[in-house]
Motif scaffolding. Structure first.
Motif, PDB file in Angstrom:
ATOM      1  N   PRO A  27       0.766  -1.361   0.185  1.00 16.80           N
ATOM      2  CA  PRO A  27       0.011   0.067   0.051  1.00 16.80           C
ATOM      3  C   PRO A  27       0.822   1.337  -0.183  1.00 16.80           C
ATOM      4  O   PRO A  27       0.517   2.533  -0.516  1.00 16.80           O
ATOM      5  CB  PRO A  27      -0.884  -0.127   1.320  1.00 16.80           C
ATOM      6  N   ASN A  28       2.079   1.250   0.758  1.00 16.33           N
ATOM      7  CA  ASN A  28       2.842   2.511   0.798  1.00 16.33           C
ATOM      8  C   ASN A  28       3.521   2.804  -0.754  1.00 16.33           C
ATOM      9  O   ASN A  28       3.425   3.835  -1.142  1.00 16.33           O
ATOM     10  CB  ASN A  28       3.971   2.278   1.717  1.00 16.33           C
ATOM     11  N   VAL A  29       4.000   1.730  -1.503  1.00 20.50           N
ATOM     12  CA  VAL A  29       4.518   2.053  -2.782  1.00 20.50           C
ATOM     13  C   VAL A  29       3.103   2.599  -3.595  1.00 20.50           C
ATOM     14  O   VAL A  29       3.542   3.348  -4.569  1.00 20.50           O
ATOM     15  CB  VAL A  29       5.102   0.678  -3.156  1.00 20.50           C
ATOM     16  N   MET A  30       2.138   1.999  -3.636  1.00 25.87           N
ATOM     17  CA  MET A  30       0.941   2.374  -4.374  1.00 25.87           C
ATOM     18  C   MET A  30       0.331   3.728  -4.209  1.00 25.87           C
ATOM     19  O   MET A  30       0.297   4.359  -5.197  1.00 25.87           O
ATOM     20  CB  MET A  30      -0.255   1.458  -4.173  1.00 25.87           C
ATOM     21  N   ARG A  31       0.489   4.037  -2.785  1.00 26.36           N
ATOM     22  CA  ARG A  31       0.139   5.394  -2.812  1.00 26.36           C
ATOM     23  C   ARG A  31       1.383   6.584  -3.210  1.00 26.36           C
ATOM     24  O   ARG A  31       0.789   7.598  -3.635  1.00 26.36           O
ATOM     25  CB  ARG A  31       0.281   5.843  -0.960  1.00 26.36           C
ATOM     26  N   ALA A  32       2.635   6.134  -3.110  1.00 29.95           N
ATOM     27  CA  ALA A  32       3.729   6.846  -3.700  1.00 29.95           C
ATOM     28  C   ALA A  32       3.484   6.947  -5.179  1.00 29.95           C
ATOM     29  O   ALA A  32       3.651   8.385  -5.765  1.00 29.95           O
ATOM     30  CB  ALA A  32       5.085   6.484  -3.162  1.00 29.95           C
ATOM     31  N   LEU A  33       3.022   5.770  -5.938  1.00 34.50           N
ATOM     32  CA  LEU A  33       2.746   6.107  -7.390  1.00 34.50           C
ATOM     33  C   LEU A  33       1.633   6.885  -7.685  1.00 34.50           C
ATOM     34  O   LEU A  33       1.954   7.507  -8.570  1.00 34.50           O
ATOM     35  CB  LEU A  33       2.823   4.440  -7.654  1.00 34.50           C
ATOM     36  N   VAL A  34       0.713   6.914  -6.816  1.00 32.56           N
ATOM     37  CA  VAL A  34      -0.508   7.672  -7.293  1.00 32.56           C
ATOM     38  C   VAL A  34      -0.335   9.170  -6.947  1.00 32.56           C
ATOM     39  O   VAL A  34      -0.711   9.918  -7.724  1.00 32.56           O
ATOM     40  CB  VAL A  34      -1.745   6.934  -6.416  1.00 32.56           C
ATOM     41  N   ALA A  35       0.597   9.300  -5.915  1.00 33.36           N
ATOM     42  CA  ALA A  35       0.745  10.734  -5.893  1.00 33.36           C
ATOM     43  C   ALA A  35       1.510  11.559  -6.844  1.00 33.36           C
ATOM     44  O   ALA A  35       1.263  12.572  -7.326  1.00 33.36           O
ATOM     45  CB  ALA A  35       1.394  10.721  -4.277  1.00 33.36           C
ATOM     46  N   ALA A  36       2.372  10.326  -7.195  1.00 36.08           N
ATOM     47  CA  ALA A  36       3.596  10.878  -8.199  1.00 36.08           C
ATOM     48  C   ALA A  36       2.854  11.050  -9.491  1.00 36.08           C
ATOM     49  O   ALA A  36       2.907  12.055 -10.257  1.00 36.08           O
ATOM     50  CB  ALA A  36       4.541   9.943  -8.768  1.00 36.08           C
ATOM     51  N   ASN A  37       1.818   9.962  -9.943  1.00 37.85           N
ATOM     52  CA  ASN A  37       0.843  10.456 -11.175  1.00 37.85           C
ATOM     53  C   ASN A  37       0.266  11.792 -10.963  1.00 37.85           C
ATOM     54  O   ASN A  37      -0.166  12.393 -12.045  1.00 37.85           O
ATOM     55  CB  ASN A  37      -0.124   9.308 -11.222  1.00 37.85           C
ATOM     56  N   GLU A  38      -0.599  12.087  -9.744  1.00 38.52           N
ATOM     57  CA  GLU A  38      -1.107  13.233  -9.704  1.00 38.52           C
ATOM     58  C   GLU A  38      -0.462  14.588  -9.888  1.00 38.52           C
ATOM     59  O   GLU A  38      -0.986  15.570 -10.249  1.00 38.52           O
ATOM     60  CB  GLU A  38      -1.956  13.281  -8.023  1.00 38.52           C
ATOM     61  N   ARG A  39       0.868  14.569  -9.490  1.00 39.79           N
ATOM     62  CA  ARG A  39       1.795  15.574  -9.401  1.00 39.79           C
ATOM     63  C   ARG A  39       1.951  15.785 -11.189  1.00 39.79           C
ATOM     64  O   ARG A  39       2.162  16.870 -11.337  1.00 39.79           O
ATOM     65  CB  ARG A  39       2.895  15.357  -8.727  1.00 39.79           C
ATOM     66  N   ALA A  40       2.265  14.640 -11.528  1.00 40.48           N
ATOM     67  CA  ALA A  40       2.617  14.734 -12.962  1.00 40.48           C
ATOM     68  C   ALA A  40       1.333  15.553 -13.850  1.00 40.48           C
ATOM     69  O   ALA A  40       1.497  16.141 -14.889  1.00 40.48           O
ATOM     70  CB  ALA A  40       2.715  13.236 -13.447  1.00 40.48           C
ATOM     71  N   MET A  41       0.004  15.005 -13.613  1.00 40.78           N
ATOM     72  CA  MET A  41      -0.963  15.589 -14.355  1.00 40.78           C
ATOM     73  C   MET A  41      -1.289  17.165 -13.770  1.00 40.78           C
ATOM     74  O   MET A  41      -1.785  17.726 -14.619  1.00 40.78           O
ATOM     75  CB  MET A  41      -2.139  14.792 -13.829  1.00 40.78           C
ATOM     76  N   GLY A  42      -0.921  17.512 -12.979  1.00 41.62           N
ATOM     77  CA  GLY A  42      -0.876  19.024 -12.624  1.00 41.62           C
ATOM     78  C   GLY A  42      -2.099  19.128 -11.647  1.00 41.62           C
ATOM     79  O   GLY A  42      -2.741  18.437 -11.197  1.00 41.62           O
ATOM     80  N   THR A  43      -2.381  20.909 -11.377  1.00 40.97           N
ATOM     81  CA  THR A  43      -3.364  20.982 -10.487  1.00 40.97           C
ATOM     82  C   THR A  43      -4.659  21.102 -11.197  1.00 40.97           C
ATOM     83  O   THR A  43      -5.669  21.402 -10.539  1.00 40.97           O
ATOM     84  CB  THR A  43      -3.047  22.061  -9.777  1.00 40.97           C
ATOM     85  N   ASN A  44      -4.748  21.101 -12.525  1.00 40.89           N
ATOM     86  CA  ASN A  44      -6.053  21.541 -13.224  1.00 40.89           C
ATOM     87  C   ASN A  44      -6.907  20.182 -13.275  1.00 40.89           C
ATOM     88  O   ASN A  44      -8.167  20.428 -13.787  1.00 40.89           O
ATOM     89  CB  ASN A  44      -5.615  21.989 -14.497  1.00 40.89           C
ATOM     90  N   ILE A  45      -6.574  19.007 -13.286  1.00 41.12           N
ATOM     91  CA  ILE A  45      -7.021  17.609 -13.571  1.00 41.12           C
ATOM     92  C   ILE A  45      -7.644  17.281 -12.072  1.00 41.12           C
ATOM     93  O   ILE A  45      -6.788  17.134 -11.157  1.00 41.12           O
ATOM     94  CB  ILE A  45      -6.306  16.833 -14.415  1.00 41.12           C
ATOM     95  N   VAL A  46      -8.891  16.803 -11.882  1.00 38.01           N
ATOM     96  CA  VAL A  46      -9.603  15.994 -11.029  1.00 38.01           C
ATOM     97  C   VAL A  46      -9.366  14.429 -11.401  1.00 38.01           C
ATOM     98  O   VAL A  46      -9.871  13.916 -12.333  1.00 38.01           O
ATOM     99  CB  VAL A  46     -10.685  16.149 -10.785  1.00 38.01           C
ATOM    100  N   ASP A  47      -8.498  13.828 -10.372  1.00 33.73           N
ATOM    101  CA  ASP A  47      -8.468  12.301 -10.684  1.00 33.73           C
ATOM    102  C   ASP A  47      -9.633  11.648  -9.980  1.00 33.73           C
ATOM    103  O   ASP A  47      -9.386  11.208  -8.759  1.00 33.73           O
ATOM    104  CB  ASP A  47      -7.126  11.744 -10.327  1.00 33.73           C
TER     105      ASP A  47
END
Length: 237
Positions: A27-47
């Protein structure tokens, strides 16, 4: 330096490709990957998928907490049942009333893990009460009507309930002797001693204010009280 890093990355990449569950189950690795993905998408996109995952994780945590609570309650109920069974078997052992009373003074109190215990019998024979009642003794003789007044303590409800659990400031010395001052909760078990006989009361006192509270279940103590009153009927017959 760069070649070493590349080799490490290739090795790690190969390991992940061979065993992807190693990442998915952490779960910790998955959270880190999801967080990195959100940062890559920017603040304009709602995941929405990320939000859904967070809600599912919250529900899963809640479910795990409930599961642990249910298991803990089951173990506690099992321990309580075993405790009552041991106490009942001990009540059936004595072949005389004197031995029965000795069990109340010692073994029964230890099995049930209470700090004080008293058996109260109502009587109209004042001479018998004066002869038997002793401060600190388990057996107490009282006047008729005492059981109802003691259990109710001025309240109009709960008078017909077989078991009353409550917190107290202290236990009366008339019932508990010198131990009364240290008691902070008690269980009162009404005893039906048979047709033509006045009622009785078995009380357990505890120094722990949370050992007996109105929120606790009374099924096991109700069963124990039923066994106890049947034992008493045999000795009184």
């Amino acid at each position: 330096m760069s070649s070493t890093t590349a080799e490490l990355d290739d090795s790690l990449r190969k390991k992940i490709i061979e065993k992807p569950d190693m990442v998915l189950d952490d779960p910790n690795v998955m959270r880190a990957l999801v967080a990195a993905n959100e940062r890559a998408m920017g603040t304009n996109i709602v995941d929405l998928r990320g939000i859904a995952m967070e809600r599912l994780e919250t529900r899963l945590d809640r479910l795990e907490d409930t599961h642990r609570s249910v298991i803990a309650a089951a173990y506690e109920n099992l321990a309580g049942t075993n405790q009552i069974h041991r106490a009942v078997l001990r009540l059936l052992d004595p072949e005389s009333f004197a031995v029965f009373m000795e069990i109340l003074r010692g073994d029964l109190r230890d099995i049930l893990r209470v700090d004080a215990l008293a058996l109260i019998l109502e009587t109209t024979q004042e001479e018998a009460g004066a002869a038997v009642e002793r401060v600190g003794d388990v057996l107490k003789f009282t006047e008729a009507g005492f059981v109802d007044s003691y259990v109710a303590q001025g309240r109009s409800y709960g008078g017909d309930r077989p078991v009353i659990l409550r917190q107290i400031q202290a236990g009366p010395s008339r019932i508990y002797g010198d131990r009364g001052a240290d008691l902070r909760s008690e269980a009162c078990l009404r005893l039906d001693l048979g047709a033509g006989r006045l009622p009785g009361l078995l009380v357990f006192g505890a120094e722990d204010p949370h050992q007996f509270t109105p929120q606790h279940g009374t099924d096991l103590l109700t069963f124990f009280g039923g066994v106890f009153e049947r034992c008493m009927r045999r000795w009184l017959s």
